[in-house]
Motif scaffolding. Structure first.
Motif, PDB file in Angstrom:
ATOM      1  N   MET A 128       0.827  -1.199   0.000  1.00  0.00           N
ATOM      2  CA  MET A 128       0.000   0.000   0.000  1.00  0.00           C
ATOM      3  C   MET A 128       0.870   1.262   0.000  1.00  0.00           C
ATOM      4  SD  MET A 128      -3.033   1.151   2.643  1.00  0.00           S
ATOM      5  CE  MET A 128      -1.904   1.510   3.980  1.00  0.00           C
ATOM      6  N   MET A 129       1.949   1.237   0.783  1.00  0.00           N
ATOM      7  CA  MET A 129       2.829   2.401   0.833  1.00  0.00           C
ATOM      8  C   MET A 129       3.455   2.667  -0.531  1.00  0.00           C
ATOM      9  SD  MET A 129       2.617   3.693   3.829  1.00  0.00           S
ATOM     10  CE  MET A 129       4.011   4.804   3.833  1.00  0.00           C
ATOM     11  N   GLN A 130       3.808   1.614  -1.243  1.00  0.00           N
ATOM     12  CA  GLN A 130       4.395   1.789  -2.567  1.00  0.00           C
ATOM     13  C   GLN A 130       3.386   2.371  -3.548  1.00  0.00           C
ATOM     14  OE1 GLN A 130       7.393   1.628  -3.624  1.00  0.00           O
ATOM     15  NE2 GLN A 130       8.407   0.752  -1.846  1.00  0.00           N
ATOM     16  N   GLU A 131       2.127   2.011  -3.375  1.00  0.00           N
ATOM     17  CA  GLU A 131       1.088   2.503  -4.274  1.00  0.00           C
ATOM     18  C   GLU A 131       0.729   3.959  -3.992  1.00  0.00           C
ATOM     19  OE1 GLU A 131      -2.220  -0.069  -3.887  1.00  0.00           O
ATOM     20  OE2 GLU A 131      -1.208  -1.827  -4.749  1.00  0.00           O
ATOM     21  N   ARG A 132       0.618   4.312  -2.705  1.00  0.00           N
ATOM     22  CA  ARG A 132       0.122   5.636  -2.351  1.00  0.00           C
ATOM     23  C   ARG A 132       1.225   6.651  -2.073  1.00  0.00           C
ATOM     24  NH1 ARG A 132      -4.944   5.278   1.650  1.00  0.00           N
ATOM     25  NH2 ARG A 132      -5.031   7.428   0.912  1.00  0.00           N
ATOM     26  N   PHE A 133       2.388   6.178  -1.594  1.00  0.00           N
ATOM     27  CA  PHE A 133       3.493   7.090  -1.287  1.00  0.00           C
ATOM     28  C   PHE A 133       4.803   6.541  -1.848  1.00  0.00           C
ATOM     29  CE2 PHE A 133       0.388   7.456   2.201  1.00  0.00           C
ATOM     30  CZ  PHE A 133       0.071   8.810   2.106  1.00  0.00           C
ATOM     31  N   PRO A 134       4.875   6.359  -3.157  1.00  0.00           N
ATOM     32  CA  PRO A 134       6.093   5.774  -3.741  1.00  0.00           C
ATOM     33  C   PRO A 134       7.333   6.626  -3.509  1.00  0.00           C
ATOM     34  CG  PRO A 134       4.681   6.714  -5.440  1.00  0.00           C
ATOM     35  CD  PRO A 134       3.880   6.710  -4.180  1.00  0.00           C
ATOM     36  N   GLU A 135       7.133   7.950  -3.316  1.00  0.00           N
ATOM     37  CA  GLU A 135       8.287   8.834  -3.138  1.00  0.00           C
ATOM     38  C   GLU A 135       9.047   8.545  -1.843  1.00  0.00           C
ATOM     39  OE1 GLU A 135       4.569  11.117  -1.755  1.00  0.00           O
ATOM     40  OE2 GLU A 135       5.149   9.701  -3.327  1.00  0.00           O
ATOM     41  N   LEU A 136       8.403   7.860  -0.893  1.00  0.00           N
ATOM     42  CA  LEU A 136       9.085   7.513   0.354  1.00  0.00           C
ATOM     43  C   LEU A 136      10.038   6.339   0.179  1.00  0.00           C
ATOM     44  CD1 LEU A 136       6.156   7.823   2.944  1.00  0.00           C
ATOM     45  CD2 LEU A 136       7.935   9.497   2.409  1.00  0.00           C
ATOM     46  N   ASN A 137       9.804   5.551  -0.861  1.00  0.00           N
ATOM     47  CA  ASN A 137      10.677   4.415  -1.168  1.00  0.00           C
ATOM     48  C   ASN A 137      10.836   3.473   0.030  1.00  0.00           C
ATOM     49  OD1 ASN A 137      12.263   2.915  -2.955  1.00  0.00           O
ATOM     50  ND2 ASN A 137      14.157   3.865  -2.215  1.00  0.00           N
ATOM     51  N   LEU A 138       9.722   3.204   0.702  1.00  0.00           N
ATOM     52  CA  LEU A 138       9.746   2.317   1.861  1.00  0.00           C
ATOM     53  C   LEU A 138       9.637   0.861   1.430  1.00  0.00           C
ATOM     54  CD1 LEU A 138       7.451   4.051   4.521  1.00  0.00           C
ATOM     55  CD2 LEU A 138       9.894   3.622   4.708  1.00  0.00           C
ATOM     56  N   LYS A 181       9.708  -3.445   3.061  1.00  0.00           N
ATOM     57  CA  LYS A 181       9.355  -4.217   4.245  1.00  0.00           C
ATOM     58  C   LYS A 181      10.430  -4.131   5.320  1.00  0.00           C
ATOM     59  CE  LYS A 181       6.234  -7.630   2.196  1.00  0.00           C
ATOM     60  NZ  LYS A 181       5.969  -9.078   1.988  1.00  0.00           N
ATOM     61  N   GLN A 182      11.678  -4.002   4.886  1.00  0.00           N
ATOM     62  CA  GLN A 182      12.776  -3.950   5.846  1.00  0.00           C
ATOM     63  C   GLN A 182      12.748  -2.677   6.685  1.00  0.00           C
ATOM     64  OE1 GLN A 182      13.034  -3.674   2.584  1.00  0.00           O
ATOM     65  NE2 GLN A 182      14.263  -1.856   2.082  1.00  0.00           N
ATOM     66  N   ASP A 183      11.989  -1.675   6.244  1.00  0.00           N
ATOM     67  CA  ASP A 183      11.906  -0.411   6.978  1.00  0.00           C
ATOM     68  C   ASP A 183      10.765  -0.395   7.988  1.00  0.00           C
ATOM     69  OD1 ASP A 183      13.992   0.871   5.413  1.00  0.00           O
ATOM     70  OD2 ASP A 183      12.528   0.905   3.776  1.00  0.00           O
ATOM     71  N   CYS A 184       9.943  -1.428   7.988  1.00  0.00           N
ATOM     72  CA  CYS A 184       8.751  -1.450   8.834  1.00  0.00           C
ATOM     73  C   CYS A 184       8.779  -2.664   9.761  1.00  0.00           C
ATOM     74  CB  CYS A 184       7.484  -1.501   7.973  1.00  0.00           C
ATOM     75  SG  CYS A 184       7.381  -0.195   6.729  1.00  0.00           S
ATOM     76  N   SER A 185       8.056  -2.557  10.844  1.00  0.00           N
ATOM     77  CA  SER A 185       7.923  -3.686  11.760  1.00  0.00           C
ATOM     78  C   SER A 185       6.485  -3.754  12.245  1.00  0.00           C
ATOM     79  CB  SER A 185       8.878  -3.548  12.950  1.00  0.00           C
ATOM     80  OG  SER A 185       8.611  -2.363  13.670  1.00  0.00           O
ATOM     81  N   GLU A 186       5.979  -4.957  12.374  1.00  0.00           N
ATOM     82  CA  GLU A 186       4.619  -5.168  12.850  1.00  0.00           C
ATOM     83  C   GLU A 186       4.683  -5.771  14.243  1.00  0.00           C
ATOM     84  OE1 GLU A 186       0.491  -7.541  11.615  1.00  0.00           O
ATOM     85  OE2 GLU A 186       2.205  -7.476  10.247  1.00  0.00           O
ATOM     86  N   VAL A 187       4.083  -5.077  15.201  1.00  0.00           N
ATOM     87  CA  VAL A 187       4.107  -5.545  16.587  1.00  0.00           C
ATOM     88  C   VAL A 187       2.708  -5.446  17.176  1.00  0.00           C
ATOM     89  CG1 VAL A 187       6.509  -4.854  16.940  1.00  0.00           C
ATOM     90  CG2 VAL A 187       4.668  -3.258  17.497  1.00  0.00           C
ATOM     91  N   GLY A 188       2.484  -6.156  18.266  1.00  0.00           N
ATOM     92  CA  GLY A 188       1.212  -6.074  18.965  1.00  0.00           C
ATOM     93  C   GLY A 188       1.081  -4.759  19.706  1.00  0.00           C
ATOM     94  N   TYR A 189      -0.136  -4.480  20.178  1.00  0.00           N
ATOM     95  CA  TYR A 189      -0.395  -3.196  20.833  1.00  0.00           C
ATOM     96  C   TYR A 189       0.478  -3.010  22.072  1.00  0.00           C
ATOM     97  CZ  TYR A 189      -2.853   0.674  23.015  1.00  0.00           C
ATOM     98  OH  TYR A 189      -3.146   1.876  23.605  1.00  0.00           O
ATOM     99  N   THR A 190       0.585  -4.042  22.899  1.00  0.00           N
ATOM    100  CA  THR A 190       1.369  -3.917  24.128  1.00  0.00           C
ATOM    101  C   THR A 190       2.842  -3.696  23.812  1.00  0.00           C
ATOM    102  OG1 THR A 190      -0.191  -5.416  25.215  1.00  0.00           O
ATOM    103  CG2 THR A 190       1.882  -4.972  26.350  1.00  0.00           C
ATOM    104  N   GLN A 191       3.350  -4.421  22.828  1.00  0.00           N
ATOM    105  CA  GLN A 191       4.749  -4.242  22.437  1.00  0.00           C
ATOM    106  C   GLN A 191       4.991  -2.837  21.903  1.00  0.00           C
ATOM    107  OE1 GLN A 191       7.327  -6.595  22.739  1.00  0.00           O
ATOM    108  NE2 GLN A 191       8.597  -4.820  22.263  1.00  0.00           N
ATOM    109  N   SER A 192       3.983  -2.273  21.244  1.00  0.00           N
ATOM    110  CA  SER A 192       4.146  -0.926  20.693  1.00  0.00           C
ATOM    111  C   SER A 192       4.356   0.109  21.791  1.00  0.00           C
ATOM    112  CB  SER A 192       2.927  -0.550  19.842  1.00  0.00           C
ATOM    113  OG  SER A 192       1.780  -0.331  20.651  1.00  0.00           O
ATOM    114  N   ALA A 193       3.861  -0.177  23.008  1.00  0.00           N
ATOM    115  CA  ALA A 193       4.061   0.749  24.121  1.00  0.00           C
ATOM    116  C   ALA A 193       5.535   0.840  24.502  1.00  0.00           C
ATOM    117  CB  ALA A 193       3.236   0.315  25.326  1.00  0.00           C
ATOM    118  N   LEU A 194       6.283  -0.227  24.253  1.00  0.00           N
ATOM    119  CA  LEU A 194       7.716  -0.191  24.534  1.00  0.00           C
ATOM    120  C   LEU A 194       8.463   0.591  23.457  1.00  0.00           C
ATOM    121  CD1 LEU A 194       8.278  -3.886  25.664  1.00  0.00           C
ATOM    122  CD2 LEU A 194       8.310  -1.849  27.101  1.00  0.00           C
ATOM    123  N   ASP A 195       8.007   0.461  22.219  1.00  0.00           N
ATOM    124  CA  ASP A 195       8.657   1.184  21.129  1.00  0.00           C
ATOM    125  C   ASP A 195       8.314   2.670  21.185  1.00  0.00           C
ATOM    126  OD1 ASP A 195       9.467  -1.301  20.416  1.00  0.00           O
ATOM    127  OD2 ASP A 195       8.155  -1.505  18.689  1.00  0.00           O
TER     128      ASP A 195
END
Length: 205
Positions: free
Chosen positions: A1-11, A13-27
C-alpha cells in the motif's frame, strides 16, 4: 500500500515492523524497543526526562511548511520525535460538548512533539520551543493543546495560595475550550477543597 500511495518515500518491508499493541508501548512512547513485555512491570523503567508539546491542525500545511518541519527534525536528533495523529471520521460526528475532550469537527490531525531532556536540557528545551513557535502560522488560532500531553509552558497552578479562574483559563481553555467552564463548576461541586490537584489541574471557584 505504501508503494502505491506514497512511492516517493521508497519504503520497503525492511523499513517497517509489525508488533502487537502492548509491544508498541515499549517502542513508543517509552523508547524501549526489542525489550521483553515484563519490562512494563518495572516502575523504575519509566523515568524518562522529557518535554512535550501539542497542537491541532485544521487546514493542510503547505509544502514549504512541511519542509521547515523536516529541517527542525534534522537540527536536533537526540531523543526527538514528532507524531501526526489523524482525525476525522467518527471523531467529526461527536460534538465538542459531548465529553470534556473538545477537539472534534474540523480538526485534520494533532501534532505531538517529544524531546528527551536528560542529555542536554537547555538544547532540548530550546529546540522544542522554537519548533512550537515555528508552527504558529499553520495551526489552530487561538492555539489548542491535548491535555494528555501536559505542557507546563502554558502555565501552572500556584504552589501556595489559590489559583484564579483567569489564571487556569490560560491552559484550561487550550485543553478543553468551552468545556473548561463546565469542568470548573463540576470541580467546585465535587472537590471544593481542591484535594485532588496537580500542576495543571482544574481549580474550584
Amino acid at each position: 500500500m505504501m508503494q502505491e500511495r506514497f512511492p516517493e518515500l521508497n519504503l520497503g518491508k525492511q523499513d517497517c515492523s509489525e508488533v502487537g499493541y502492548t509491544q508498541s508501548a515499549l517502542d513508543f512512547p517509552l523508547d524501549l524497543p526489542n525489550r521483553p513485555l515484563e519490562v512494563l512491570l518495572e516502575r523504575s523503567t519509566f523515568k524518562l526526562p522529557k518535554k512535550v508539546k501539542s497542537v491541532h491542525v485544521t487546514r493542510p500545511i503547505s509544502k514549504q511548511g512541511l519542509q521547515g518541519m523536516w529541517d527542525f527534525l534534522r537540527k536536533y536528533e537526540t531523543g526527538t520525535y514528532i507524531v501526526l495523529t489523524s482525525f476525522g471520521g467518527r471523531m467529526d460526528e461527536i460534538s465538542e460538548s459531548a465529553i470534556p475532550y473538545p477537539h472534534r469537527p474540523g480538526v485534520l490531525y494533532m501534532i505531538f512533539w517529544r524531546v528527551r531532556t536528560s542529555e542536554d536540557p537547555a538544547a532540548a528545551f530550546s529546540w522544542i520551543r522554537d519548533f512550537y513557535s515555528y508552527m504558529a502560522p499553520y495551526v489552530v488560532s487561538p492555539r489548542t493543546a491535548y491535555a494528555a500531553c501536559t505542557d507546563l509552558d502554558l502555565g501552572v497552578n500556584n504552589q501556595n495560595g489559590v489559583t484564579t479562574y483567569a489564571q487556569a483559563s490560560k491552559w484550561g481553555k487550550m485543553y478543553f475550550k468551552n468545556n473548561f467552564d463546565r469542568l470548573v463548576h463540576i470541580k467546585t461541586k465535587v472537590d471544593p477543597a481542591n484535594f485532588f490537584r496537580h500542576e495543571q489541574s482544574i481549580p474550584p471557584l
